[in-house]
Design a protein around this motif. Structure first.
Motif, short mmCIF file in Angstrom:
data_model
loop_
_atom_site.label_atom_id
_atom_site.label_comp_id
_atom_site.label_asym_id
_atom_site.label_seq_id
_atom_site.Cartn_x
_atom_site.Cartn_y
_atom_site.Cartn_z
N THR A 64 1.49 -10.97 2.03
CA THR A 64 0.41 -11.22 1.06
C THR A 64 0.52 -10.21 -0.09
OG1 THR A 64 -0.98 -11.97 2.88
CG2 THR A 64 -2.11 -11.42 0.84
N SER A 65 0.39 -10.70 -1.32
CA SER A 65 0.51 -9.77 -2.46
C SER A 65 -0.74 -8.87 -2.53
CB SER A 65 0.63 -10.56 -3.77
OG SER A 65 -0.62 -11.15 -4.05
N GLU A 66 -0.61 -7.78 -3.25
CA GLU A 66 -1.73 -6.85 -3.37
C GLU A 66 -2.92 -7.53 -4.05
OE1 GLU A 66 -0.44 -2.91 -4.34
OE2 GLU A 66 -2.36 -2.43 -5.28
N ASP A 67 -2.64 -8.34 -5.07
CA ASP A 67 -3.74 -9.03 -5.77
C ASP A 67 -4.47 -10.00 -4.85
OD1 ASP A 67 -3.18 -7.71 -8.03
OD2 ASP A 67 -2.20 -9.39 -9.07
N GLU A 68 -3.69 -10.73 -4.05
CA GLU A 68 -4.29 -11.70 -3.14
C GLU A 68 -5.09 -10.97 -2.05
OE1 GLU A 68 -4.77 -14.83 -3.15
OE2 GLU A 68 -5.37 -15.10 -1.04
N VAL A 108 2.14 11.57 1.65
CA VAL A 108 2.00 10.75 0.44
C VAL A 108 0.54 10.34 0.23
CG1 VAL A 108 2.67 8.59 -0.67
CG2 VAL A 108 4.32 9.84 0.71
N ILE A 109 -0.08 9.89 1.31
CA ILE A 109 -1.46 9.40 1.21
C ILE A 109 -2.40 10.53 0.78
CG2 ILE A 109 -3.38 8.62 2.68
CD1 ILE A 109 -1.03 6.96 4.13
N ALA A 110 -2.19 11.71 1.35
CA ALA A 110 -3.05 12.85 0.97
C ALA A 110 -2.78 13.27 -0.47
CB ALA A 110 -2.82 14.01 1.94
N THR A 111 -1.51 13.30 -0.85
CA THR A 111 -1.19 13.72 -2.22
C THR A 111 -1.79 12.76 -3.24
OG1 THR A 111 0.87 14.53 -1.32
CG2 THR A 111 0.74 14.46 -3.71
N GLU A 112 -1.73 11.47 -2.93
CA GLU A 112 -2.29 10.49 -3.87
C GLU A 112 -3.80 10.31 -3.69
OE1 GLU A 112 -0.15 6.87 -4.39
OE2 GLU A 112 1.79 7.85 -4.19
N ASP A 113 -4.40 11.10 -2.81
CA ASP A 113 -5.84 11.09 -2.60
C ASP A 113 -6.35 9.68 -2.25
OD1 ASP A 113 -8.21 12.36 -2.37
OD2 ASP A 113 -8.72 12.28 -4.51
N LEU A 114 -5.62 9.02 -1.35
CA LEU A 114 -5.96 7.63 -1.04
C LEU A 114 -6.87 7.50 0.19
CD1 LEU A 114 -2.53 5.91 -1.76
CD2 LEU A 114 -4.73 5.25 -2.76
N ALA A 115 -7.13 8.60 0.88
CA ALA A 115 -7.99 8.48 2.07
C ALA A 115 -8.94 9.66 2.18
CB ALA A 115 -7.13 8.40 3.33
N ASP A 159 3.21 -0.98 3.09
CA ASP A 159 2.05 -1.84 3.33
C ASP A 159 0.77 -1.02 3.59
OD1 ASP A 159 3.52 -4.14 2.88
OD2 ASP A 159 4.09 -4.36 4.99
N GLU A 160 0.92 0.16 4.18
CA GLU A 160 -0.26 1.02 4.33
C GLU A 160 -0.77 1.44 2.94
OE1 GLU A 160 -2.19 2.25 7.06
OE2 GLU A 160 -1.21 0.57 8.01
N LEU A 161 0.18 1.77 2.05
CA LEU A 161 -0.22 2.16 0.69
C LEU A 161 -0.86 0.98 -0.03
CD1 LEU A 161 2.80 4.40 -0.42
CD2 LEU A 161 0.46 5.14 0.05
N LYS A 162 -0.32 -0.21 0.20
CA LYS A 162 -0.91 -1.42 -0.42
C LYS A 162 -2.38 -1.56 -0.01
CE LYS A 162 0.62 -5.72 0.95
NZ LYS A 162 1.65 -6.78 0.97
N MET A 163 -2.63 -1.41 1.29
CA MET A 163 -4.02 -1.52 1.77
C MET A 163 -4.92 -0.45 1.15
SD MET A 163 -3.88 -2.29 5.83
CE MET A 163 -5.59 -2.81 5.90
N LEU A 164 -4.41 0.79 1.12
CA LEU A 164 -5.23 1.90 0.61
C LEU A 164 -5.50 1.76 -0.88
CD1 LEU A 164 -3.58 4.71 2.76
CD2 LEU A 164 -5.96 3.98 2.93
N ARG A 165 -4.54 1.19 -1.61
CA ARG A 165 -4.79 0.96 -3.06
C ARG A 165 -5.85 -0.12 -3.24
NH1 ARG A 165 1.01 1.60 -3.68
NH2 ARG A 165 1.20 -0.66 -3.46
N VAL A 166 -5.81 -1.14 -2.37
CA VAL A 166 -6.85 -2.19 -2.45
C VAL A 166 -8.23 -1.57 -2.16
CG1 VAL A 166 -7.73 -4.27 -1.31
CG2 VAL A 166 -5.33 -4.15 -2.01
N ILE A 167 -8.29 -0.71 -1.17
CA ILE A 167 -9.57 -0.05 -0.86
C ILE A 167 -10.05 0.75 -2.07
CG2 ILE A 167 -10.74 1.64 0.63
CD1 ILE A 167 -8.72 0.83 2.87
N ARG A 168 -9.10 1.46 -2.71
CA ARG A 168 -9.48 2.26 -3.89
C ARG A 168 -10.01 1.37 -5.01
NH1 ARG A 168 -5.39 6.67 -6.05
NH2 ARG A 168 -4.08 4.88 -6.53
N LYS A 169 -9.39 0.20 -5.18
CA LYS A 169 -9.83 -0.70 -6.26
C LYS A 169 -11.22 -1.27 -5.95
CE LYS A 169 -8.08 -4.60 -9.02
NZ LYS A 169 -8.92 -4.25 -10.18
#
Ligand code: NIG
Ligand code: FE
Length: 435
Positions: free
Chosen positions: A128-132, A215-222, A164-174
């Motif tokens: 599934t794409s990030e937008d979807e 990576v997740i901590a550096t990008e402040d995604l969680a 895919d974990e980053l994809k999910m976390l970016r969706v949560i951020r959005k």
């Protein structure tokens, strides 16, 4: 421009606090601040004042009629919005075929062993794409807003590889930036062992520790880190390694524990200073005494115990021992495909034998605590964020968990603003005139 909102003639204002607390424990869970015939005054997105209607005039609030919207809430109750401190609301597709499998007798663990369950959702999410993924998740977010949720914790955990974990976390951020609901984000790389590491779980734990967390901590995604510490998933040793690595990067733990067995997850969470330990179907005397006197919020998820037909956790015993309890929905495609917090209140009463005052505390102030938000959310207190809902005309606050199938919420206010019905697409259209 309107800046203030005055709700007057409220039949009953529920969960008021003059001296706010961070959480309520044991026998205090059955106490609830209420004001009958009340007003609530909101300015700039915050609760400015509240009290008895008879004091409204003498208070001389700076209510400028041209800048203040007024709602007459006669016959209606006002509650603080629900805080849902444990969800997996970002996912792709659904798993109703497994639901049928369960009806025919397969257990949750059996489905997982056959490559279904979390791994099934991970496969769909990968395609599934990030937008979807954002669009499917936003539909659910709007659904739960309409059911009274004003703050929500969302976990990753259907990625199980870094992309895919980053994809999910970016969706949560959005979602966090686009939606009026307050969002907290949790990294749950250790939700299941991907099939390619089935016989080498250590290697997958290494990847979580050495590749994903930095990576997740550096990008402040969680904000938080989670592990499914349970029979057939991650062991106490795995959990300790992951939580230690998370702590190094400033990620506080909130873990899945003791759902499927006496896994040691509760004690491990406490040892690493977890903000909450969640599920807890398998809780005995040792776990209760380990929890007493700690800052860890025991969080029960009666939607998943109900959906999977699991034995219920000993909520009564836990409260009677002096513990606090939070309740959350666990909204996810496998064990709790519902984010209806009003239904969670009903299950708390019916299945867990909690009284209405206890469940109201458990879905507001205590669940706010379980997501690090009880200073700003979870009660009607001056200075807190104005996340509230107005009910339809109801006879009492007990009616909310009692009428378990009825939609009783009429108006949603988040950050001091009335949510437009357009945000709530499931509301029935207005009746046709003259029809
Ligand atoms: O909280 N227990 C682990 N994780 C979820 C279920 C996730 C799924 O089955 O997709 C839960 O119940
Ligand atoms: Fe969960």
């Amino acid at each position: 421009m309107l800046t203030g909102l005055l709700i007057k003639n409220i039949k009953c204002l529920v969960q008021t606090e003059d001296k706010p607390v961070f959480k309520v424990c044991g026998k205090y869970m059955s106490e609830l601040g209420i004001i009958t015939d009340a007003f609530l005054y909101i300015t700039n997105g915050l609760i400015s004042d509240f009290g008895d209607m008879k004091d409204l005039v003498s208070l001389n609030l700076p209510v400028n009629p041209s800048q203040t919207e007024t709602i007459d809430a006669s016959g209606r109750f006002v509650f603080p919005s629900f805080c849902d401190s444990h969800t997996h609301i970002v996912y792709a597709g659904s798993r109703e075929q497994e639901f049928t499998g369960k009806i025919r007798g397969l257990s949750y663990e059996e489905i997982a062993r056959r490559g279904g369950g979390i791994l099934n959702s991970a496969r769909i999410l990968h395609e599934t794409s990030e937008d979807e993924l954002y669009s499917q998740s936003m539909t659910r977010i709007n659904e739960v807003i309409g059911m009274g949720t004003g703050a929500i914790e969302i976990k990753s955990g259907y990625g199980l590889n870094i992309q895919d974990e980053l994809k999910m976390l970016r969706v949560i951020r959005k979602i966090r930036s686009d939606s009026p609901v307050e969002v907290r984000s949790t990294f749950l790389g250790a939700h299941a062992v991907p099939s390619e590491y089935k016989n080498n779980r250590d290697k997958y734990v290494d990847i979580i520790i050495n590749e994903m967390i930095p990576v997740i901590a550096t990008e402040d995604l969680a904000d938080y880190i989670d592990v499914f510490c349970d029979d057939g998933f991650f062991s106490v040793d795995d959990t300790e390694r992951i939580l230690m690595a998370g702590l190094k990067y400033g990620l506080t733990a909130k873990i899945h524990a003791n759902e499927l067995g006496y896994s040691g997850g509760i004690q491990t969470g406490i040892k690493y200073g977890a903000l909450s330990v969640d599920h807890l179907e398998c809780t005995g005397d040792a776990e209760i005494s380990a929890l007493l006197g700690t800052d860890t919020m025991p969080t029960l998820l009666p939607g998943s115990a109900f959906f999977l037909g699991l034995p219920d956790p000993p909520a009564r015993k836990m409260i009677d021992a002096g513990l606090p309890l939070a309740l959350a929905s666990d909204y996810n495609p496998g064990s709790s495909p519902s984010g209806n917090m009003k239904l969670i209140m009903s299950l708390g009463c019916i299945k867990l034998k909690m009284v209405p005052e206890e469940v109201i505390n458990a879905v507001t102030i205590n669940s706010a605590y379980a997501m690090g938000l009880s200073e700003t959310h979870g009660s009607i207190a001056r200075g807190k964020v104005a996340n509230v809902f107005i009910t339809k005309e109801i006879p009492s606050y007990e009616f909310m968990p009692y009428a378990f199938g009825s939609d009783l919420i009429e108006t949603i206010i988040l950050k001091g603003r009335i949510c437009p019905p357009a945000l709530l697409p499931w509301h029935p259209p207005a009746p046709l005139k003259g029809g």
